[in-house]
Design a protein around this motif. Structure first.
Motif, PDB file in Angstrom:
ATOM      1  N   ALA A  80      67.216  68.761  46.210  1.00 16.96           N
ATOM      2  CA  ALA A  80      67.690  68.215  47.493  1.00 16.96           C
ATOM      3  C   ALA A  80      66.554  67.844  48.446  1.00 16.96           C
ATOM      4  O   ALA A  80      66.781  67.199  49.469  1.00 16.96           O
TER       5      ALA A  80
ATOM      6  N   ARG B 164      70.650  57.349  47.104  1.00 19.13           N
ATOM      7  CA  ARG B 164      70.058  58.282  48.063  1.00 19.13           C
ATOM      8  C   ARG B 164      70.676  59.666  47.905  1.00 19.13           C
ATOM      9  O   ARG B 164      71.821  59.818  47.538  1.00 19.13           O
TER      10      ARG B 164
ATOM     11  N   ALA C 164      71.858  62.148  49.814  1.00 18.77           N
ATOM     12  CA  ALA C 164      73.101  62.611  50.436  1.00 18.77           C
ATOM     13  C   ALA C 164      74.313  62.105  49.653  1.00 18.77           C
ATOM     14  O   ALA C 164      75.264  62.838  49.389  1.00 18.77           O
ATOM     15  N   ARG C 165      74.248  60.836  49.271  1.00 19.65           N
ATOM     16  CA  ARG C 165      75.381  60.235  48.578  1.00 19.65           C
ATOM     17  C   ARG C 165      75.514  60.767  47.145  1.00 19.65           C
ATOM     18  O   ARG C 165      76.609  61.053  46.673  1.00 19.65           O
TER      19      ARG C 165
ATOM     20  N   LYS D   4      74.434  63.594  46.022  1.00 13.11           N
ATOM     21  CA  LYS D   4      74.786  65.008  46.105  1.00 13.11           C
ATOM     22  C   LYS D   4      76.304  65.160  46.148  1.00 13.11           C
ATOM     23  O   LYS D   4      76.877  66.014  45.468  1.00 13.11           O
TER      24      LYS D   4
END
Lengths: 207, 207
Positions: free
Chosen positions: A161, B189, B191-192, B194
């Motif tokens: 992350a 990316r 965040a997406r 994840k």
């Protein structure tokens, strides 16, 4: 001249990172994308060339470089030192070439602190079973070795992350195309395009 | 479910923005990419359908929406109001679909403030001569009209640096491929990804 981008790429072993980088470089010319060449104190193996696979230096030279703050990151592995020279990378980036740096999460963390403009990509295997299979390799290693390898893979993955991008390497060609997409999109970012198209922009905005 | 990304796209007229968006949507299914549909107080023209080209509302309805803070941005053009409904966009994004919003720099500025996760793309023409040619169109307009159009184009272009990405529309197919590259890279990316690969990640990190 627009600056190149430094791409940090990390993955657990068994995720296919090295194959992806090799396939990428095969189709990208040297004036477009290069991999970073590390300095190391370990001896050259047969077929390895100075300045191609590594810069081979002795312990004194390496220590001097540490003292001169010449490394973006460095680490000791089994008594040998490995490091990424800041000057080496900055010289290539200044010619507009993108540089790929294949490194673990600890090295990635050091680089991010020193070069905040670097972009980082983490590669994951498509499943735990597939990771297991890849870590077992040809089935010649003991269960103990494999268990240790898996623990190392999980430890590396636990830092996923911290990266800007995530690629799941399920279909190899798709993962390679994802990698290319990231490189291309980063080249379309404003700061880089502004440098590249400065003359055009000046003309367009003139009355 | 990973949230979709809101893409703001701006350009001076004559840069080819509308053709790019049309070509993009032709190859992207609706469950993948959509354009935002604006609310307007102007009357529907022949062939325009409510909910397809615009949401046609009257002045009272529009004013109520303004008072309810229902718009991400809105503007008055020649006595008619145009606005982008926040609810409309958020609903589509929540289904994982990317939304394209074709808007000028002033609208883009309002949206950026209200939705910082939006990504913005500016499109430039390849040269001043080409821009001139495109603004002249079929040669049926007076020099005065053309001069005014060019001034508007320059005013719009002067805000290019406020955007995340810059595409120079020289070769149309390359510009379209650039646009697709940006969309794809944004999907990669962290965040997406994840959100998309949450189940896989949990399994990979389990002992």
């Amino acid at each position: 001249m627009a600056q190149g981008t430094l791409f940090i790429i990390s993955a657990p072993s068994g995720a296919g990172k090295s194959s992806l980088i090799q396939a990428l470089l095969k189709t990208q010319p040297l004036y477009d994308t290069q991999v970073s060449i590390s300095h190391t104190t370990r001896g050259a193996r047969p077929g390895e060339n100075h300045g191609e696979h590594y810069y081979f230096v002795n312990h004194d030279e390496f220590r001097t470089m540490i003292n001169d703050n010449a490394f973006l990151e460095h680490a000791e592995v089994f008594g040998n030192y490995y490091g990424t020279s800041r000057k080496e990378i900055e010289q290539v980036l200044s010619t507009g070439v993108d540089v790929f740096l294949d490194i673990d999460w600890q090295g990635a963390k050091q680089i991010r602190e020193k070069m905040p403009a670097a972009r980082s990509i983490f590669v994951l295997p498509p499943s735990k079973d597939e990771l297991n299979r890849r870590l077992r390799g040809r089935g010649q290693d003991s269960e103990e070795v494999i268990t240790k390898r898996m623990a190392q893979a999980v430890a590396e993955m636990s830092h996923y992350a911290e990266y800007d991008y995530l690629i799941v390497n399920d279909d190899f060609d798709l993962a390679l195309s994802d990698l290319r997409n990231i490189i291309r999109a980063e080249r379309l970012r404003m700061a880089r395009q502004k440098a590249r198209h400065g003359a055009l922009i000046t003309k367009l905005l003139a009355d």
